[in-house]
Scaffold this active site. Structure first.
Site, PDB file in Angstrom:
ATOM      1  N   TYR A  31       0.846  -1.187   0.000  1.00 38.42           N
ATOM      2  CA  TYR A  31       0.000   0.000   0.000  1.00 38.42           C
ATOM      3  C   TYR A  31       0.878   1.231   0.000  1.00 38.42           C
ATOM      4  O   TYR A  31       2.094   1.144   0.215  1.00 38.42           O
ATOM      5  CB  TYR A  31      -0.935   0.015   1.220  1.00 38.42           C
ATOM      6  CG  TYR A  31      -0.261   0.407   2.514  1.00 38.42           C
ATOM      7  CD1 TYR A  31       0.600  -0.467   3.172  1.00 38.42           C
ATOM      8  CD2 TYR A  31      -0.454   1.676   3.070  1.00 38.42           C
ATOM      9  CE1 TYR A  31       1.238  -0.100   4.352  1.00 38.42           C
ATOM     10  CE2 TYR A  31       0.178   2.044   4.252  1.00 38.42           C
ATOM     11  CZ  TYR A  31       1.015   1.164   4.883  1.00 38.42           C
ATOM     12  OH  TYR A  31       1.651   1.519   6.041  1.00 38.42           O
ATOM     13  N   LYS A 146       6.512  -1.704   1.807  1.00 35.30           N
ATOM     14  CA  LYS A 146       5.357  -1.156   2.526  1.00 35.30           C
ATOM     15  C   LYS A 146       4.186  -2.129   2.402  1.00 35.30           C
ATOM     16  O   LYS A 146       3.244  -1.893   1.642  1.00 35.30           O
ATOM     17  CB  LYS A 146       5.018   0.233   1.961  1.00 35.30           C
ATOM     18  CG  LYS A 146       4.256   1.131   2.926  1.00 35.30           C
ATOM     19  CD  LYS A 146       4.354   2.563   2.490  1.00 35.30           C
ATOM     20  CE  LYS A 146       3.438   3.501   3.270  1.00 35.30           C
ATOM     21  NZ  LYS A 146       3.515   3.419   4.708  1.00 35.30           N
ATOM     22  N   LEU A 202      11.470   1.695   6.571  1.00 35.85           N
ATOM     23  CA  LEU A 202      10.873   2.162   5.328  1.00 35.85           C
ATOM     24  C   LEU A 202      11.580   3.436   4.879  1.00 35.85           C
ATOM     25  O   LEU A 202      11.813   4.335   5.695  1.00 35.85           O
ATOM     26  CB  LEU A 202       9.386   2.455   5.551  1.00 35.85           C
ATOM     27  CG  LEU A 202       8.635   2.816   4.281  1.00 35.85           C
ATOM     28  CD1 LEU A 202       8.325   1.565   3.462  1.00 35.85           C
ATOM     29  CD2 LEU A 202       7.353   3.560   4.591  1.00 35.85           C
TER      30      LEU A 202
END
Ligand code: PDD
Length: 281
Positions: A31, A146, A202
């Protein structure tokens, strides 16, 4: 609200996804979240490139999501979000197939879903700063992807909330990696320190943008590990991300950072960020 599913724009209540979707069965999906300011997408290409990177890492049959930028723009229009702040959520899964650990046939269409919603910025938190707690990092070893498998993040975030903190910072092997939905930056002796990009965090689009702002403002910065044992000696601390933008952190595990007030460099970056949004691309 109008949402998007596999090429169609539909009222949210008419969007139906199969229980055999691999996102539902295996969290087999990725996502991304894009912010829009007065109808203008912020760093859309960078977010869509990250989605493509994730699709590659998961060996999806399609990895180019550039076509979603006009989809996001249409969702802003259809939902009349051209004034104020909004967030566009996009999710891509490996599609619908009877449950089996093996990947379905390569031609199985991905499920591509997106929504746009108004977003209320956390003004109070941005102004006064937030308290955070440190939490053990119980995530897998591909935090650079992610994925929608966010249980370790939601459990850690909830633990922070239960402790009356606004965010949890993940600690792995003595190093602070990132927040449950944000990246972290500290200030030591006038220098911004942020953990380097690895598979354990991330690569935040906001992080990248704030480092670019540091460069423009001649603020020295360094991508280097941020150790749990050093964090209480930081002069300033902040979290950065699409939803939190640049938010000062004033306490960790109940101990004040610096003076216990948002620090001057944090404020400088926060103001520079606010000035930039809207004309950043
Ligand atoms: N999360 N680290 C994690 C684990 C995140 O989930 C996020 C963003 C970030 C910041 O990345 P960016 O600056 O690209 O938003 C860092 C989104 C907003 C979410 O899950 O809602």
């Amino acid at each position: 609200m109008i949402g998007y599913l596999n090429g169609q724009y539909l009222p949210q209540e008419n969007i139906v996804i199969s229980p055999e979707d691999r996102g539902f069965l295996f969290a087999d999906g990725i996502y991304d979240v894009i912010r829009s300011y007065n109808g203008k997408l912020f760093r859309a290409k960078a977010h869509l490139d990250r989605l493509s990177y994730g699709a590659g890492a998961l060996q999806f049959n399609q990895t180019d999501f550039g076509y979603l930028e006009p989809v996001c723009e249409r969702l802003i229009q259809d939902n009349r979000l051209y004034r104020g702040d909004a967030v566009i959520y996009m999710q891509v899964t490996r599609g619908v197939a009877p449950r089996s650990h093996a990947f379905p046939p390569i031609e199985t269409p991905l499920t591509v879903y997106a929504t746009a919603r108004p977003f209320q910025p956390h003004q109070q938190e941005a102004e006064t700063g937030i308290r955070v707690i440190l939490v053990p990092d119980q995530r897998w070893a591909r935090c650079d992807v992610k994925t929608i498998g966010l249980l370790a993040n939601t459990l850690a975030h909830q633990r922070a909330r239960t402790s009356l903190a606004a965010e949890g910072l993940f600690v792995r092997d003595g190093a602070v990696m990132e927040g449950t939905h944000s990246n972290v930056m500290a200030v030591f002796d006038g220098k911004v320190i942020t953990p380097p990009r690895t598979n354990y965090m991330l690569a935040g689009i906001t992080r990248e943008f704030v480092l670019r702002l540091c460069g423009e403002l001649s603020v020295p910065f360094l991508e280097t590990p941020l150790y749990e044992s050093d964090i209480r000696n930081a002069d300033e601390l902040m979290i950065v991300g699409t939803t939190v933008e640049v938010t000062p952190v004033i306490a960790v595990n109940g101990e004040n950072i610096g003076s216990g007030e948002p620090g001057p460099l944090t404020r400088k970056l926060q103001m520079a960020f606010h000035r930039s949004v809207g004309f950043a691309e």
